[in-house]
Design a protein around this motif. Structure first.
Motif, PDB file in Angstrom:
ATOM      1  N   GLY A  66       1.418  -0.902  -0.489  1.00 14.84           N
ATOM      2  CA  GLY A  66      -0.040   0.364   0.252  1.00 14.84           C
ATOM      3  C   GLY A  66       0.858   0.853  -0.286  1.00 14.84           C
ATOM      4  N   THR A  67       1.878   1.302   0.729  1.00 14.93           N
ATOM      5  CA  THR A  67       2.502   2.111   0.950  1.00 14.93           C
ATOM      6  C   THR A  67       3.461   2.812  -0.409  1.00 14.93           C
ATOM      7  OG1 THR A  67       3.810   1.761   2.887  1.00 14.93           O
ATOM      8  CG2 THR A  67       5.050   3.248   1.694  1.00 14.93           C
ATOM      9  N   LEU A  68       3.759   1.681  -0.742  1.00 14.91           N
ATOM     10  CA  LEU A  68       4.897   1.428  -2.332  1.00 14.91           C
ATOM     11  C   LEU A  68       3.889   1.929  -3.060  1.00 14.91           C
ATOM     12  CD1 LEU A  68       7.212  -1.065  -2.125  1.00 14.91           C
ATOM     13  CD2 LEU A  68       7.808   1.518  -1.458  1.00 14.91           C
ATOM     14  N   SER A  69       2.283   1.651  -3.335  1.00 13.21           N
ATOM     15  CA  SER A  69       1.853   2.221  -3.999  1.00 13.21           C
ATOM     16  C   SER A  69       1.034   3.532  -3.699  1.00 13.21           C
ATOM     17  CB  SER A  69       0.438   1.246  -4.269  1.00 13.21           C
ATOM     18  OG  SER A  69      -0.581   1.398  -4.982  1.00 13.21           O
ATOM     19  N   TYR A  70       1.155   3.693  -2.840  1.00 15.09           N
ATOM     20  CA  TYR A  70       0.641   4.689  -2.755  1.00 15.09           C
ATOM     21  C   TYR A  70       1.836   5.933  -3.360  1.00 15.09           C
ATOM     22  CZ  TYR A  70      -0.978   9.781  -0.660  1.00 15.09           C
ATOM     23  OH  TYR A  70      -0.654  11.080  -0.615  1.00 15.09           O
ATOM     24  N   ILE A  71       2.646   6.125  -2.963  1.00 21.47           N
ATOM     25  CA  ILE A  71       3.968   6.573  -3.609  1.00 21.47           C
ATOM     26  C   ILE A  71       3.947   6.502  -5.310  1.00 21.47           C
ATOM     27  CG2 ILE A  71       6.950   6.880  -3.555  1.00 21.47           C
ATOM     28  CD1 ILE A  71       6.514   5.561  -0.352  1.00 21.47           C
ATOM     29  N   PHE A  72       4.171   5.683  -5.591  1.00 21.00           N
ATOM     30  CA  PHE A  72       4.478   5.175  -6.951  1.00 21.00           C
ATOM     31  C   PHE A  72       3.409   6.782  -7.432  1.00 21.00           C
ATOM     32  CE2 PHE A  72       7.874   2.770  -5.736  1.00 21.00           C
ATOM     33  CZ  PHE A  72       9.211   3.953  -6.619  1.00 21.00           C
ATOM     34  N   ASN A  73       1.953   5.911  -7.107  1.00 20.67           N
ATOM     35  CA  ASN A  73       0.526   6.760  -7.636  1.00 20.67           C
ATOM     36  C   ASN A  73       1.097   8.768  -7.130  1.00 20.67           C
ATOM     37  OD1 ASN A  73      -0.097   4.524  -7.948  1.00 20.67           O
ATOM     38  ND2 ASN A  73      -1.495   4.280  -6.472  1.00 20.67           N
ATOM     39  N   ASN A  74       1.592   8.961  -6.311  1.00 19.77           N
ATOM     40  CA  ASN A  74       1.028  10.587  -6.386  1.00 19.77           C
ATOM     41  C   ASN A  74       2.257  10.762  -6.358  1.00 19.77           C
ATOM     42  OD1 ASN A  74      -1.069  11.118  -4.952  1.00 19.77           O
ATOM     43  ND2 ASN A  74      -0.732   8.834  -3.993  1.00 19.77           N
ATOM     44  N   PHE A  75       3.886  10.074  -6.535  1.00 18.50           N
ATOM     45  CA  PHE A  75       4.896  10.956  -7.263  1.00 18.50           C
ATOM     46  C   PHE A  75       5.299  11.640  -8.382  1.00 18.50           C
ATOM     47  CE2 PHE A  75       9.564   9.882  -8.022  1.00 18.50           C
ATOM     48  CZ  PHE A  75      10.031  10.836  -7.320  1.00 18.50           C
ATOM     49  N   LYS A  76       4.427  12.574  -8.465  1.00 14.82           N
ATOM     50  CA  LYS A  76       4.591  12.953 -10.467  1.00 14.82           C
ATOM     51  C   LYS A  76       4.776  14.013 -10.004  1.00 14.82           C
ATOM     52  CE  LYS A  76      -0.493  11.555  -9.935  1.00 14.82           C
ATOM     53  NZ  LYS A  76      -1.460  10.802 -10.568  1.00 14.82           N
ATOM     54  N   ASP A  77       4.041  14.910 -10.973  1.00 13.18           N
ATOM     55  CA  ASP A  77       3.691  16.256 -11.634  1.00 13.18           C
ATOM     56  C   ASP A  77       4.758  17.442  -9.951  1.00 13.18           C
ATOM     57  OD1 ASP A  77       1.468  15.988 -12.505  1.00 13.18           O
ATOM     58  OD2 ASP A  77       0.595  15.415 -10.766  1.00 13.18           O
ATOM     59  N   GLY A  78       6.432  16.646 -10.540  1.00 14.36           N
ATOM     60  CA  GLY A  78       7.464  17.563  -9.522  1.00 14.36           C
ATOM     61  C   GLY A  78       7.475  17.171  -7.914  1.00 14.36           C
ATOM     62  N   ARG A  79       6.850  16.536  -7.398  1.00 16.53           N
ATOM     63  CA  ARG A  79       6.749  16.912  -6.370  1.00 16.53           C
ATOM     64  C   ARG A  79       7.900  15.781  -5.368  1.00 16.53           C
ATOM     65  NH1 ARG A  79       1.927  14.451  -3.469  1.00 16.53           N
ATOM     66  NH2 ARG A  79       2.293  15.557  -2.154  1.00 16.53           N
ATOM     67  N   ALA A  80       8.105  16.002  -4.418  1.00 14.12           N
ATOM     68  CA  ALA A  80       9.444  15.355  -3.797  1.00 14.12           C
ATOM     69  C   ALA A  80       9.732  14.068  -3.213  1.00 14.12           C
ATOM     70  CB  ALA A  80      10.664  16.147  -2.608  1.00 14.12           C
ATOM     71  N   PHE A  81      10.336  13.115  -3.666  1.00 13.15           N
ATOM     72  CA  PHE A  81       9.819  11.857  -2.702  1.00 13.15           C
ATOM     73  C   PHE A  81       9.500  11.709  -1.468  1.00 13.15           C
ATOM     74  CE2 PHE A  81      11.282   7.048  -1.905  1.00 13.15           C
ATOM     75  CZ  PHE A  81      10.671   5.977  -2.732  1.00 13.15           C
ATOM     76  N   SER A  82      10.411  11.893  -1.242  1.00 14.09           N
ATOM     77  CA  SER A  82      10.851  12.319   0.221  1.00 14.09           C
ATOM     78  C   SER A  82       9.172  12.799   1.710  1.00 14.09           C
ATOM     79  CB  SER A  82      11.683  12.742   0.909  1.00 14.09           C
ATOM     80  OG  SER A  82      11.626  14.441   0.710  1.00 14.09           O
ATOM     81  N   GLU A  83       8.897  13.928   0.243  1.00 14.29           N
ATOM     82  CA  GLU A  83       7.488  14.456   0.708  1.00 14.29           C
ATOM     83  C   GLU A  83       6.221  13.492   0.760  1.00 14.29           C
ATOM     84  OE1 GLU A  83       6.734  18.145  -1.826  1.00 14.29           O
ATOM     85  OE2 GLU A  83       4.822  17.674  -0.850  1.00 14.29           O
ATOM     86  N   VAL A  84       6.395  12.686  -0.709  1.00 16.57           N
ATOM     87  CA  VAL A  84       4.982  11.713  -0.852  1.00 16.57           C
ATOM     88  C   VAL A  84       5.435  10.462   0.729  1.00 16.57           C
ATOM     89  CG1 VAL A  84       4.210   9.971  -2.472  1.00 16.57           C
ATOM     90  CG2 VAL A  84       5.178  12.086  -3.298  1.00 16.57           C
ATOM     91  N   VAL A  85       6.751  10.605   0.605  1.00 18.82           N
ATOM     92  CA  VAL A  85       7.098   8.671   1.581  1.00 18.82           C
ATOM     93  C   VAL A  85       6.359   9.003   3.143  1.00 18.82           C
ATOM     94  CG1 VAL A  85       8.744   7.257   3.128  1.00 18.82           C
ATOM     95  CG2 VAL A  85       9.311   7.869   0.319  1.00 18.82           C
ATOM     96  N   GLY A  86       6.527  10.979   3.485  1.00 16.89           N
ATOM     97  CA  GLY A  86       6.047  11.025   4.474  1.00 16.89           C
ATOM     98  C   GLY A  86       4.370  11.269   4.598  1.00 16.89           C
ATOM     99  N   GLU A  87       3.675  11.677   2.871  1.00 16.85           N
ATOM    100  CA  GLU A  87       2.438  11.575   3.427  1.00 16.85           C
ATOM    101  C   GLU A  87       1.803  10.039   3.313  1.00 16.85           C
ATOM    102  OE1 GLU A  87       1.232  15.035   0.637  1.00 16.85           O
ATOM    103  OE2 GLU A  87       1.434  12.677  -0.124  1.00 16.85           O
ATOM    104  N   ALA A  88       2.544   8.924   2.699  1.00 20.23           N
ATOM    105  CA  ALA A  88       2.450   7.939   3.794  1.00 20.23           C
ATOM    106  C   ALA A  88       2.552   7.177   4.552  1.00 20.23           C
ATOM    107  CB  ALA A  88       3.091   6.520   2.768  1.00 20.23           C
ATOM    108  N   LYS A  89       3.424   7.417   5.096  1.00 22.32           N
ATOM    109  CA  LYS A  89       3.237   7.452   6.680  1.00 22.32           C
ATOM    110  C   LYS A  89       2.390   7.712   7.673  1.00 22.32           C
ATOM    111  CE  LYS A  89       7.467   7.065  10.535  1.00 22.32           C
ATOM    112  NZ  LYS A  89       5.864   6.508  11.670  1.00 22.32           N
ATOM    113  N   GLU A  90       2.313   8.837   7.441  1.00 21.42           N
ATOM    114  CA  GLU A  90       1.461  10.118   8.410  1.00 21.42           C
ATOM    115  C   GLU A  90      -0.275   8.667   7.855  1.00 21.42           C
ATOM    116  OE1 GLU A  90       0.678  12.483  10.480  1.00 21.42           O
ATOM    117  OE2 GLU A  90       2.481  12.461   9.659  1.00 21.42           O
ATOM    118  N   ALA A  91      -0.431   8.614   6.844  1.00 22.79           N
ATOM    119  CA  ALA A  91      -1.432   7.921   6.272  1.00 22.79           C
ATOM    120  C   ALA A  91      -2.135   6.700   6.951  1.00 22.79           C
ATOM    121  CB  ALA A  91      -1.559   7.955   4.571  1.00 22.79           C
ATOM    122  N   GLY A  92      -0.676   5.934   7.545  1.00 27.11           N
ATOM    123  CA  GLY A  92      -0.705   5.157   8.280  1.00 27.11           C
ATOM    124  C   GLY A  92      -0.826   3.992   7.420  1.00 27.11           C
ATOM    125  N   TYR A  93       0.273   4.173   5.737  1.00 26.52           N
ATOM    126  CA  TYR A  93       0.531   2.979   5.230  1.00 26.52           C
ATOM    127  C   TYR A  93       1.852   1.991   5.637  1.00 26.52           C
ATOM    128  CZ  TYR A  93      -2.837   5.874   2.884  1.00 26.52           C
ATOM    129  OH  TYR A  93      -4.337   6.260   2.028  1.00 26.52           O
TER     130      TYR A  93
END
Ligand SMILES: NC(=O)C1=CN([C@@H]2O[C@H](COP(=O)(O)OP(=O)(O)OC[C@H]3O[C@@H](n4cnc5c(N)ncnc54)[C@H](OP(=O)(O)O)[C@@H]3O)[C@@H](O)[C@H]2O)C=CC1
Ligand SMILES: N[C@@H](CC=O)C(=O)O
Ligand code: NA
Length: 914
Positions: A730-757
């Motif tokens: 779920g974590t990696l799915s979330y990360i690669f589904n949202n890692f686009k449009d110039g967003r930082a990788f670490s920021e998306v990882v932080g979101e996944a952690k925050e979301a409890g994935y």
């Protein structure tokens, strides 16, 4: 009202000389029945209406308030039998106070039956008081006099409360008269230092005489045509060898008809418990005698119904002190009622059922203190009962237990085919006066085993050792073994007969609760199945079988390990759903303990989940795994235990084997056990397969998505798995589904952690270890014997961050590598592709792989959003188009929901309706 009296003789002067010469003779010939009866028959011949023998014989025959109507027609004097009569029986507590006697009168007056016969016991405690008088007098204890005064006072004050005018005067004069006679009789006993059985019976029966008289006067006061009956004038019984009595129905019926011709009326208040022998000697009906009196009277009158009034709402499906969910049974057949009584249920003494059963007269058990309760009807089973015969509770009506037993096992090859062995065994048992409660012998005839009360087993064993000394010495018998501390559990139900599956269900429920059965017995009548168990298992067993037959809730004692993100979400879901589960699904999930790495909260009855967080703070104690398990599982009142492991800890996973072996079911989202060392995994699964203990782990792959169960379904129905490929994180799915449009990788990882994935440490996700564990779990489930190290894994954790001491430190350092990830993403994008982190189980080549792959933008794996997992099963049946399961595969709510599903699956396996 007419009354008369006739002095027959005066009480002879009692002197020690008299009694020491022949006390027994004195009692019978000078005071008791024969003398009295002679006078009575004499009087009858003269056409006098005689009072019952409520008065002391040999002193004054004094008619009471019994009305002698001169204008009663001959027809009315003939005893009408049948439907017009209803019989009631009120025990001592029902008439224990003046108010209660008034309540009883109300019940009788409200019964609109044409005719009523009411059997009453003595006021509560009075029979004991009367026995005490005898005991004291024959022990030459002067205080019998003050005790007798207390008896007088109790009845006199009750009479003042409920009677007035002539009624009160009549009763009191009779009472004083009886008391003065009793005083003389007790004096005789005092002098003799001895009381015969019949004399004792005569004295103790006064309690019934007085309560019957008082009640009849209260009813008469209300204008009902009511007479009281001294049942010793009517009920004739023969004593049997085993301290029981057999009613003489013919003689009793003859006497009843005579009594009624002299006392025609609409309501009769009869004394319970007391009767006479054919020689007119006073006797009693022994234990539960008043119930028996009512049943015999019901039969003599061919009554419409006999109602036994008591202080419980009816017959329970099991002892409510042991099974709080026990239910009141609406109906019981006569056979079921006596089976239940035999096995200790507080129903009716079995002999009470026999007289009414003969005429098919129903017995109602009602609660005098709760008239709104309909009670239990004991009758022949009705045809309508077949209508809902689908329900198991119609087959097994109830459960009863007997404690404090020992099993005796007589064993040896020399028993087989030798006639007379059983007879020799049981005659030795009989010789020591022991009561055999249950017998079991397998057809191999090599052993006979039977249960006797624990207190009798020593004598039984000695008698058998001595009786079979020679056979034991020369080896024809190998042993006479005693197994102490046993209990009997009996399942009772008439419809068990010829119904396949009932015993299987019973034994299944016992096995699932981890109960060892030591002996089994079932007669050909099939009304009961009896099992012998260890005494300490008895309540647990009772609860397990009771709930299995749908009579009560499936109760599971649960221990939650790891109240972190997932564990606390689960506890909240349990809290929110608890009452619906109880009420609608009959499932009672009791969290008995919550354990984290440092603290634990334990509760005996179940933690209040509305306050579990506060309670942990207020009452939490230092974590102690051993005590925690002992507490959750050691609760003998709850038949099933489950531990839910919501940690990610491999040490905790290492306990599963031991827990399963102890009969504790395990539910977990923790992947460590199933993805740990292969030999440990295989050992665990082998144990689980061969035991009745369950191990559920659906949430380990795809959280709440049905991945493990889908795979099992395919395998169990004979499909063959070719490949399982998917996005399992779920974590990696979330990360690669949202890692686009110039967003930082670490920021998306932080979101996944925050979301409890993420896992507690997100490196477990990024390293691919978490996905590799899921691949291993599915591979092993499919039959591959792989170690985690056999799976090549492409880690996304930058090399320098693999040594970070904590998850927190890792998250702080990760932004330094954003550029590196951005490049990979741009390359894929430029090729019209997306990055997806996938796991594959390749059954053809017996291997697994975990890697970052690129997929065209129209590929199903490219269409995901959020934390979606997608798993494609390519199988022999699903070859051209794989079977796909897709949906959110991480997050607190869906993961806890998946664990909750497993818990409910467990409940259903344990017997909850599914
Ligand atoms: N997040 C998700 O979407 C999914 C998670 N899972 C699995 O769920 C499990 C729990 O995850 P999560 O709730 O996020 O983890 P958390 O870190 O939030 O919680 C872990 C809990 O376990 C306790 N714990 C750790 N070690 C021990 C120990 N030795 N004895 C007792 N308690 C211990 C911790 O207590 P303390 O705080 O005192 O250390 C904490 O309460 C993991 O196995 C994870 O793989 C499965 C599927 C999906
Ligand atoms: N961290 C895991 C949670 C489920 O196992 C994931 O991201 O899939
Ligand atoms: Na799942």
């Amino acid at each position: 009202m007419a009354s008369f009296s006739a002095t027959v003789s005066q009480l002879p002067n009692i002197s020690p000389t008299h009694t020491s010469l022949c006390p027994h003779q004195y009692i019978f010939h000078s005071q008791c029945r024969p003398f009295f009866l002679k006078r009575r028959s004499h009087s009858l011949r003269k056409g006098l209406i005689l009072p019952s023998r409520r008065e002391s014989p040999s002193i004054t025959i004094c008619a009471s308030f019994t009305d002698v109507s001169s204008n009663v027609s001959l027809e009315e004097k003939q005893l009408p039998k049948g439907e017009t009569w209803s019989v009631h029986k009120f025990g001592g507590t029902c008439v224990g106070t003046s108010q209660r006697i008034k309540n009883v009168a109300d019940i009788i007056l409200n019964d609109d039956s044409e005719r009523k016969l009411v059997v009453v016991s003595a006021m509560s405690k009075v029979t004991d008081m009367m026995y005490d008088l005898i005991y004291k007098a024959q022990s030459r204890d002067e205080s019998y006099i003050s005790s007798l005064d207390a008896v007088l006072e109790k009845h006199s004050s009750t009479a003042h409360d409920i009677l007035d005018g002539d009624n009160l005067a009549t009763f009191l004069s009779q009472l004083h008269h009886d008391i003065s006679n009793l005083k003389a009789m007790l004096r005789a006993i005092y002098i003799a230092g001895h009381a015969t059985e019949s004399f004792t019976d005569f004295v103790v029966g006064h309690g019934e005489l007085w309560s019957a008289q008082m009640l009849s006067l209260v009813i008469r006061k209300n204008g009902t045509d009511c007479k009281w009956m001294d049942t010793r004038d009517v009920l004739i019984v023969n004593p049997t060898s085993s301290n029981q009595v057999d009613p003489d129905y013919l003689e009793s019926e003859r006497r009843l008809e005579k009594w009624y011709s002299l006392n025609p009326c609409k309501a009769i208040i009869a004394t319970g418990f007391i009767a006479s022998t054919p020689q007119n000697i006073p006797t009693t009906l022994k234990r539960d005698g008043s119930d028996f009196s009512a049943a015999i009277m019901g039969a003599l009158f061919r009554a419409r119904q006999v109602t036994i009034w008591t202080d419980v709402d009816g017959v329970y499906s099991a002892d409510p002190r042991k099974v709080s969910e026990a239910v009141i049974l609406k109906t019981l057949s006569y056979q079921e009622a006596w089976e239940m009584s035999y096995f200790g249920a507080n129903v009716l003494h079995p002999r009470t059922i026999i007289p009414v059963m003969r005429y098919g007269i129903p017995i109602m058990i009602r609660n005098i203190f709760n008239l709104s309760a309909l009670g239990t009807k004991i009758c022949h089973p009705s045809v309508n009962d077949h209508e809902d015969s689908q329900n198991l509770q119609n087959y097994v009506k109830g459960f009863a237990t007997i404690d404090n037993l020992a099993l005796v096992n007589v064993e040896g090859t020399g028993m087989a085919g030798v006639p007379g062995t059983a007879s020799a065994i049981f005659s030795a048992v009989k010789d020591v006066g022991a009561n055999v409660i249950m017998i079991s012998q397998a057809s191999s005839e090599h052993s006979v085993c039977f249960a006797v009360p624990e207190k009798e087993v020593k004598a039984v064993a000695e008698a058998l050792q001595s009786r079979f000394r020679q056979a034991l010495d020369n080896g024809r018998l190998s042993q006479v073994a005693v197994i102490p501390n046993c209990s009997i559990l009996a399942a009772v139900g008439q419809k068990m007969a010829s119904t396949p599956g009932v015993s299987a269900t019973l034994f299944n429920a016992l096995a699932k609760a981890g109960i060892n059965v030591r002996a089994i017995a079932q007669g050909c009548s099939e009304y009961n199945i009896t099992v012998v168990l260890k005494r300490e298992d008895c309540i647990k067993a009772l609860r397990a079988v009771h709930s299995r037959f749908y009579l009560s809730r499936t109760t599971i004692a649960m221990g939650i390990v790891g109240p972190g993100l997932i564990g606390s979400t689960l506890l909240d879901q349990l809290r929110d759903q608890a009452s619906i589960l109880k009420e609608e699904f009959n499932i009672d999930l009791r969290v008995m303990g919550i354990l984290s790495s440092k603290s634990m909260l334990l509760s005996d009855a179940g933690i209040d989940l509305a306050r579990w967080r506060e309670l942990r703070k207020e009452r939490g104690e230092a974590a102690d795994m051993e005590r925690f398990v002992q507490h959750v599982h050691g609760n003998h009142f709850i038949p099933n235990t489950a531990i839910v492991d919501c940690t990610a800890d491999s040490v905790i996973a290492g306990h599963y084997y031991d827990w399963l072996r102890k009969g504790i079911h395990v539910v977990t989202p923790n992947k460590k056990a199933n993805s740990g060392p292969l030999d440990q995994y295989l050992r665990l699964r082998a144990l689980q397969r061969q035991s009745y203990t369950h191990y559920f782990y659906e949430a380990t792959v795809g959280a709440g998505l049905p991945i493990v169960s889908t795979l099992r379904g395919l395998l169990e129905t004979g499909d063959r798995i070719l490949q399982i490929e998917g996005i399992f994180s779920g974590t990696l799915s979330y990360i690669f589904n949202n890692f686009k449009d110039g967003r930082a990788f670490s920021e998306v990882v932080g979101e996944a952690k925050e979301a409890g994935y993420t896992e507690p440490d997100p490196r477990d996700d990024l390293s691919g270890t978490d996905v590799a564990r899921k691949v291993i779990i599915l591979a092993r489930e499919s039959g591959l014997k792989l170690e985690l190290s056999n799976i090549p894994v492409e880690s996304l954790v930058p090399e320098p961050l693999r040594v970070c001491a904590s998850a927190q430190e890792f998250m702080q350092e990760l932004p330094k590598f954003d550029q590196e990830f951005a490049k990979k993403q741009d390359d894929a994008e430029n090729a019209g592709e997306v990055l997806r982190y996938v796991g594959v189980v390749d059954m053809t080549n017996k291997k697994g792989v975990v890697e970052l792959r690129r997929y065209k933008k129209d590929h199903p794996f490219a269409q995901l959003s959020g934390s979606d997992n997608i798993i494609a099963f390519t199988t022999r049946r699903y070859k051209n188009q794989p079977l796909i399961v897709r949906g959110p595969g991480a997050g607190a709510q869906v993961t806890a929901g998946g664990i909750f599903c497993d818990i409910l699956r467990l409940a259903s396996y344990l017997g909850a309706p599914s």
